[in-house]
Design an enzyme around this catalytic site. Sequence first.
Site, PDB file in Angstrom:
ATOM      1  N   HIS A  62       0.856  -1.189   0.000  1.00 29.28           N
ATOM      2  CA  HIS A  62       0.000   0.000   0.000  1.00 29.28           C
ATOM      3  C   HIS A  62       0.889   1.235   0.000  1.00 29.28           C
ATOM      4  O   HIS A  62       1.584   1.504   0.977  1.00 29.28           O
ATOM      5  CB  HIS A  62      -0.896   0.040   1.244  1.00 29.28           C
ATOM      6  CG  HIS A  62      -2.001  -0.971   1.223  1.00 29.28           C
ATOM      7  ND1 HIS A  62      -3.312  -0.621   0.974  1.00 29.28           N
ATOM      8  CD2 HIS A  62      -1.998  -2.300   1.409  1.00 29.28           C
ATOM      9  CE1 HIS A  62      -4.055  -1.706   1.019  1.00 29.28           C
ATOM     10  NE2 HIS A  62      -3.280  -2.744   1.284  1.00 29.28           N
ATOM     11  N   TYR A  86      -7.402  -2.002  11.550  1.00 27.21           N
ATOM     12  CA  TYR A  86      -6.639  -3.127  12.129  1.00 27.21           C
ATOM     13  C   TYR A  86      -5.155  -2.822  12.302  1.00 27.21           C
ATOM     14  O   TYR A  86      -4.436  -3.563  12.962  1.00 27.21           O
ATOM     15  CB  TYR A  86      -6.821  -4.406  11.297  1.00 27.21           C
ATOM     16  CG  TYR A  86      -6.341  -4.331   9.865  1.00 27.21           C
ATOM     17  CD1 TYR A  86      -4.986  -4.286   9.550  1.00 27.21           C
ATOM     18  CD2 TYR A  86      -7.246  -4.326   8.816  1.00 27.21           C
ATOM     19  CE1 TYR A  86      -4.545  -4.216   8.240  1.00 27.21           C
ATOM     20  CE2 TYR A  86      -6.832  -4.260   7.496  1.00 27.21           C
ATOM     21  CZ  TYR A  86      -5.485  -4.206   7.223  1.00 27.21           C
ATOM     22  OH  TYR A  86      -5.072  -4.129   5.927  1.00 27.21           O
TER      23      TYR A  86
END
Length: 279
Positions: A62, A86
């Site tokens: 990412h 998370y």
Amino acid sequence: MSKIYERLEKCYKCFKDKIDFVPDVALVLGSGLGDYADGIKIEATLDYGDIEDFPKSTVAGHKGRFVFGYVGDVKVVIMQGRVHYYEGYKMEDVVLPIRLMKMMGAKVLFLTNAAGGVNYDYHAGDFMLISDQICMAPSPLIGENAEELGVRFPDMSNIYDRDLREIVRNAAKDLGIKLQEGVYIQLTGPNYESPAEIRMVRTLGADAVGMSTACEAIAANHAGMRVVGISCISNMACGITDKPLTHAEVQETADRAAPLFKKLVTESVIRLGKEAAAE
Ligand code: HPA
């Protein structure tokens, strides 16, 4: 002024000092779509790390930056890499980029993600237009209300804008791309679900399951953005097949579906841009 807005103004100043660009459409790229932004006409980029007080993604693969540019003639800001609950961030951090894109001028938010298929009629590689959602993660609106953005108790009866959904549906139809339509449920992750949890979410009315998106859609609605979203069904959820789930498999299917997904996103953005500009 609310603390949230004070922080947003600081982030906005970092953007405004460097970049003179007012986007119409904000786009969040999920797994598999990460490099979509590299293929558009880029005007400017802004690394998350260069924005004061901005949360940074910790997930491999990412990228962490805003890309500003054009899809067709549509002015877009793209989040290349999102922030996940998370990872350990507070929900306020997770949705900060969404609120920031609203401050930048974006009226429409286009959310994409990879999700597990819960509906038995779905197949890995399908796309699903999100018709509604269930957010099993904490609401991003808990805590002090950012009055500057929206009301304390915002309505959520049309989270995924009816008219925008129609636009994406037509874009898919004209491109000959099959588009499922269903309810997305966000769980916190990061573990994939157990078979019993998948039975539970199916009973609750979910068609696809993931670890993002719903909280972003709530924050965007709160702030008055119109939202649309598409999931790439990267795998059938746990318990539907006997095979254990791995992130590698999810990534691989998302990557395989990416060329078609990109076509659908491009055509949709071009059409959504007309709608946003008309506002
Ligand atoms: N469960 C939760 N999140 C996901 C999945 C899944 O099966 N696939 C991709 N993201």
